[in-house]
Scaffold this active site. Structure first.
Site, short mmCIF file in Angstrom:
data_model
loop_
_atom_site.label_atom_id
_atom_site.label_comp_id
_atom_site.label_asym_id
_atom_site.label_seq_id
_atom_site.Cartn_x
_atom_site.Cartn_y
_atom_site.Cartn_z
N LYS A 55 -16.55 -11.69 10.91
CA LYS A 55 -16.13 -10.62 9.99
C LYS A 55 -16.24 -11.15 8.56
CE LYS A 55 -12.23 -7.56 8.94
NZ LYS A 55 -11.20 -6.70 9.52
N ARG A 96 0.84 -1.22 0.00
CA ARG A 96 0.00 0.00 0.00
C ARG A 96 0.88 1.26 0.00
NH1 ARG A 96 -4.59 -2.86 3.04
NH2 ARG A 96 -4.97 -4.34 1.36
N ARG A 126 -9.09 -0.75 4.39
CA ARG A 126 -8.97 0.18 3.26
C ARG A 126 -10.08 1.24 3.22
NH1 ARG A 126 -8.14 -4.52 -1.01
NH2 ARG A 126 -9.10 -5.61 0.75
N GLU A 170 -12.86 -14.52 10.52
CA GLU A 170 -12.97 -13.82 9.23
C GLU A 170 -12.82 -14.78 8.05
OE1 GLU A 170 -10.13 -10.66 8.54
OE2 GLU A 170 -11.11 -10.07 6.68
N SER A 219 -14.05 -4.43 4.23
CA SER A 219 -14.46 -3.65 3.06
C SER A 219 -14.02 -4.30 1.75
CB SER A 219 -13.96 -2.21 3.16
OG SER A 219 -12.56 -2.12 3.31
N GLY A 220 -12.97 -5.08 1.77
CA GLY A 220 -12.63 -5.94 0.65
C GLY A 220 -12.17 -5.28 -0.64
N GLY A 221 -11.92 -3.96 -0.61
CA GLY A 221 -11.50 -3.28 -1.83
C GLY A 221 -12.58 -2.33 -2.35
P1 13P Z 1 -10.33 -4.35 4.19
O1 13P Z 1 -11.40 -3.56 4.88
O2 13P Z 1 -9.32 -3.52 3.48
O3 13P Z 1 -10.91 -5.46 3.36
O4 13P Z 1 -9.50 -5.08 5.33
C1 13P Z 1 -10.17 -5.68 6.34
C2 13P Z 1 -9.29 -6.69 6.93
O5 13P Z 1 -8.90 -6.56 8.06
C3 13P Z 1 -8.91 -7.84 6.14
O6 13P Z 1 -8.41 -8.84 6.98
#
Ligand code: 13P
Length: 342
Positions: A219, A33, A294, A177, A261-263
């Site tokens: 999650k 990043r 993110r 998660e 959020s996943g992108g």
């Molecule tokens: P994002 O919200 O960027 O997907 O990251 C969440 C996260 O902690 C992934 O393990």
């Protein structure tokens, strides 16, 4: 296992509409990043960045808990104050990522299994002494030609369950998660079907491993078409599919769901979370909140750019994004807020 303590931690994490901040990028992910934002990839830059986050004024108004990475939990501010002390003083509960990353799964091309169980019991004991009250383990499930396989899903859900058991043994709340990735050109329906299958296998495994469901946080991903699919669905459709998928597969005993959020961009993630909470307010048996990385941090990195002179501006946007996420959690977010100037 002290079930009451687990419950209490979860209650505190999500009190007053607050959510979680995932600031636990591994060194590799953080460097990636940084590289994209033109920031040097050094230990000192990662330390400065994490200092910027935890010293953001009034972050505790929106963030109940922060998930750290092992490097960060041992670092200090420039003034020599341990990062964990800054968070504790602000009333933000300490969390830690404990998995060792998703590695290629032998015999299963393009699939991954998350490692990190060996030695985990001892690491959890050490983290607990540092004040950690919750943890995170991320499993990654990709959608593609003939994947995910049931073997890959089962291997990952098995590891998640063993991790959850080790956490609960020492009264640390496990964030569980199982991330179904957005990468690919799959449809929303495909994402729905895979997410439902993953969650059903997960909860069967958690049951077999005697996990106290009232002492975990789930999650998950939202149910959404792949990023390469030109047909994207409306906000309301994503919200509806996500809620229906969760209702079909997540027991009501689970106290809280906190989305990754996943992108998705910060505004899109907030809009989806808002629609979920607004449109289905009376149908949700769980707290439905956020655990974004993110979707809170991306604009922060872009403004900071590794420059001391930009810290204040970057902290303002961090504060704002966290506030918007809380508004979305409460079903009170709208796009007009994006134009406001702090
Ligand atoms: P994002 O919200 O960027 O997907 O990251 C969440 C996260 O902690 C992934 O393990």
């Amino acid at each position: 296992m002290n079930k009451q303590l687990l419950k209490e931690t979860i209650k505190q994490l999500f009190t007053d509409g607050k959510g979680l901040l995932a600031m636990d990028e591994s060194t590799g992910t953080c460097n990636k990043r940084f590289a994209e934002a033109g920031i040097p990839q050094t230990v000192e830059m990662r330390r400065s960045y994490r200092e910027l986050i935890v010293t953001t004024p009034n972050l505790h108004e929106s963030i109940g808990g922060a998930i750290l990475y092992d490097e960060t939990i041992r670092q200090q501010t420039k003034a020599g104050i341990p990062i964990i002390d800054v968070l504790i003083k602000a009333g933000i509960i300490l969390g830690i990522k404990v998995d060792m990353g998703a590695k290629p799964m032998a015999g299963f091309p393009n699939e991954k299994v998350t490692e990190g169980l060996d030695g985990l019991r001892d690491r959890l004991v050490e983290y607990k002494k540092m004040g950690v009250r919750f943890a995170k383990w991320r499993a990654v499930i990709a959608i593609g030609n003939d994947i995910p396989t049931t073997a890959c899903i089962k291997a990952n859900m098995h590891a998640l369950s063993r991790y959850a058991a080790l956490c609960q043994e020492v009264d640390i709340v496990p964030i569980v998660e199982p991330e179904v990735l957005m990468d690919g050109n799959h449809t929303l329906q495909q994402c729905y079907d895979i997410t439902e299958k993953v969650l059903k296998i997960l909860f069967y495994q958690l049951y077999q491993f005697r996990i106290d469901l009232e002492g975990i946080i789930l999650k998950p991903n939202m149910v959404i078409a792949g990023t390469e699919n030109t047909k994207q669905n409306s906000i309301d459709k994503v919200a509806e599919a996500t809620v229906n998928c969760l209702l079909a597969s997540v027991p009501a005993a689970v106290p809280a769901i906190a989305f990754l959020s996943g992108g998705q961009s910060p505004a899109v993630a907030a809009t989806h979370l808002n629609a979920i909470n607004k449109n289905f307010k009376d149908k949700l048996p769980w707290i439905v909140s956020f655990s974004f990385a993110r979707a809170i941090q991306q604009p922060v990195l872009e403004i900071w750019k590794g420059q001391e002179a930009n810290v204040e501006e970057a902290q303002k946007i961090l504060y704002r994004r966290a506030k918007y996420a809380v508004a979305a959690k409460c079903g009170k977010y709208n796009a007009v807020m994006e134009q406001s100037v702090v």
